[in-house]
Design a protein around this motif. Structure first.
Motif, PDB file in Angstrom:
ATOM      1  N   ALA A  88      -0.862   1.469 -14.844  1.00 36.49           N
ATOM      2  CA  ALA A  88      -0.980   1.725 -13.491  1.00 36.49           C
ATOM      3  C   ALA A  88      -0.181   0.758 -12.558  1.00 36.49           C
ATOM      4  N   MET A  89       0.408  -0.325 -13.180  1.00 31.70           N
ATOM      5  CA  MET A  89       1.221  -1.168 -12.465  1.00 31.70           C
ATOM      6  C   MET A  89       2.754  -0.906 -12.320  1.00 31.70           C
ATOM      7  N   SER A  90       3.077  -0.076 -13.172  1.00 35.20           N
ATOM      8  CA  SER A  90       4.584   0.269 -13.627  1.00 35.20           C
ATOM      9  C   SER A  90       4.813   1.572 -12.586  1.00 35.20           C
ATOM     10  N   LEU A  91       5.734   1.399 -11.766  1.00 31.44           N
ATOM     11  CA  LEU A  91       5.953   2.644 -10.767  1.00 31.44           C
ATOM     12  C   LEU A  91       7.187   3.306 -10.980  1.00 31.44           C
ATOM     13  N   GLY A 130      -6.655   5.348  -5.024  1.00 35.51           N
ATOM     14  CA  GLY A 130      -7.225   5.049  -6.286  1.00 35.51           C
ATOM     15  C   GLY A 130      -7.734   5.961  -7.250  1.00 35.51           C
ATOM     16  N   GLN A 131      -7.288   7.287  -7.171  1.00 33.79           N
ATOM     17  CA  GLN A 131      -7.414   7.993  -8.213  1.00 33.79           C
ATOM     18  C   GLN A 131      -6.444   8.294  -9.243  1.00 33.79           C
ATOM     19  N   LEU A 132      -6.383   7.495 -10.380  1.00 36.17           N
ATOM     20  CA  LEU A 132      -5.594   7.345 -11.367  1.00 36.17           C
ATOM     21  C   LEU A 132      -5.119   8.773 -11.825  1.00 36.17           C
ATOM     22  N   GLU A 185       4.104  -1.996   5.379  1.00 35.22           N
ATOM     23  CA  GLU A 185       3.261  -1.140   5.972  1.00 35.22           C
ATOM     24  C   GLU A 185       2.365  -0.396   4.812  1.00 35.22           C
ATOM     25  N   LEU A 186       1.509  -1.169   4.435  1.00 37.71           N
ATOM     26  CA  LEU A 186       0.506  -0.844   3.250  1.00 37.71           C
ATOM     27  C   LEU A 186      -0.488  -0.108   4.018  1.00 37.71           C
ATOM     28  N   ASP A 187      -1.198   0.999   3.518  1.00 38.61           N
ATOM     29  CA  ASP A 187      -2.161   1.714   4.152  1.00 38.61           C
ATOM     30  C   ASP A 187      -3.049   2.015   2.827  1.00 38.61           C
ATOM     31  N   THR A 188      -4.128   2.749   3.153  1.00 34.27           N
ATOM     32  CA  THR A 188      -5.402   3.137   2.303  1.00 34.27           C
ATOM     33  C   THR A 188      -5.107   4.453   1.554  1.00 34.27           C
ATOM     34  N   VAL A 189      -3.896   4.966   1.763  1.00 37.49           N
ATOM     35  CA  VAL A 189      -3.518   6.211   0.740  1.00 37.49           C
ATOM     36  C   VAL A 189      -2.914   5.721  -0.364  1.00 37.49           C
TER      37      VAL A 189
END
Length: 260
Positions: free
Chosen positions: A9-12, A76-78, A114-118
């Motif tokens: 989940a951390m690697s992007l 949050g939907q892996l 600019e982080l958001d909840t999406v």
């Protein structure tokens, strides 16, 4: 419910572009420090220049990327993803930070303002101590996207490697060590983890059982690329270099995107 191990989940997955035209792909990881978040990746992903020679990586375009698209987990939907495009220039000036020694230390940090909840951020906490005490020839994992390959539902590929140089010394007079691993294009900027699914943690002289307070996970550094195209030795810049970039780095001088 399917199991997703934390480094997956951390690697992007990263896509660099100029004027909306694709240039290259790579890997990155989000690092949290003092309440702020940074995309950390190999410097050449962001500059389009070889960190050692300064030469263009893509002779076809001759362009600096002006934006990077980061593929984050969606709400949050892996296994579900959203691409967040981050401009790399503001008012014509670069926003990323490079190491005080310059681009030869092939790690940069792009502020995520600019982080958001999406987009859900699975960040490595720079302020949390690593659990494992590693040495040659312990095994590590380079978690990224070789040849832009993703596994089921878009997750990264884990490549096994072993620590190839003594960690208490800097290789080639730079804050890095070498790994012996069959890495490929697309893994530049990948986080290099020690990770255990069974809870045992290596320490100098043996092993200890995790106390359960922290996951058995240590980020050792950022993968930069092979020492040369014929070698299975890869360069990993240490977390000390990441810290120096975030705490003491500055944007590069005289940089502007070139028309593709």
């Amino acid at each position: 419910m399917p199991t997703v191990h934390e480094p997956s989940a951390m690697s992007l997955y990263l896509s660099m572009s100029v004027n909306g035209a694709p240039l290259a792909n790579g890997t990155g990881v989000v690092v949290g420090h003092s309440g702020k978040f940074w995309l950390v990746t190999a410097g050449h992903n962001i500059t389009g220049r070889d960190a050692v020679t300064g030469e263009l990586i893509s002779q076809r375009t001759g362009a600096w990327p002006d934006a990077v698209a980061i593929r984050h987990t969606w709400m949050g939907q892996l296994g579900q993803w959203t691409d967040r495009v981050v401009p790399l220039f503001k008012d014509g000036q670069p926003i990323w930070l490079q190491h005080p020694s310059g681009p030869v230390v092939d790690v940069v940090a792009v502020p995520l303002l600019e982080l958001d909840t999406v987009a859900t951020i699975y960040a490595v906490n720079l302020d949390a101590p690593g659990l494992a005490e590693l040495a040659v020839p312990d095994e590590v994992s380079i978690v990224g996207y070789p040849f832009n390959i993703t596994s089921g539902e878009g997750f990264p590929v884990w490549t096994r490697g072993t620590i190839a140089t003594e960690l208490d010394f800097d290789h080639d007079e730079l804050p890095m060590f070498l790994v012996d691993s069959r890495t490929r294009t697309g893994q530049s900027g990948a986080p290099v983890f020690w990770y255990s699914s069974h809870g045992m943690i290596p320490v100098r002289g043996g092993w200890k059982l995790n106390d359960g307070q922290n996951p058995p996970l240590t980020l050792l550094g950022i993968y930069s690329g092979r020492t040369d195209q014929h070698s299975d030795l890869g360069r990993v810049f240490k977390m000390s270099a990441v810290r120096e970039v975030i705490e003491h780095g500055k944007p590069p001088d005289g940089v502007s995107p070139i028309e593709a």
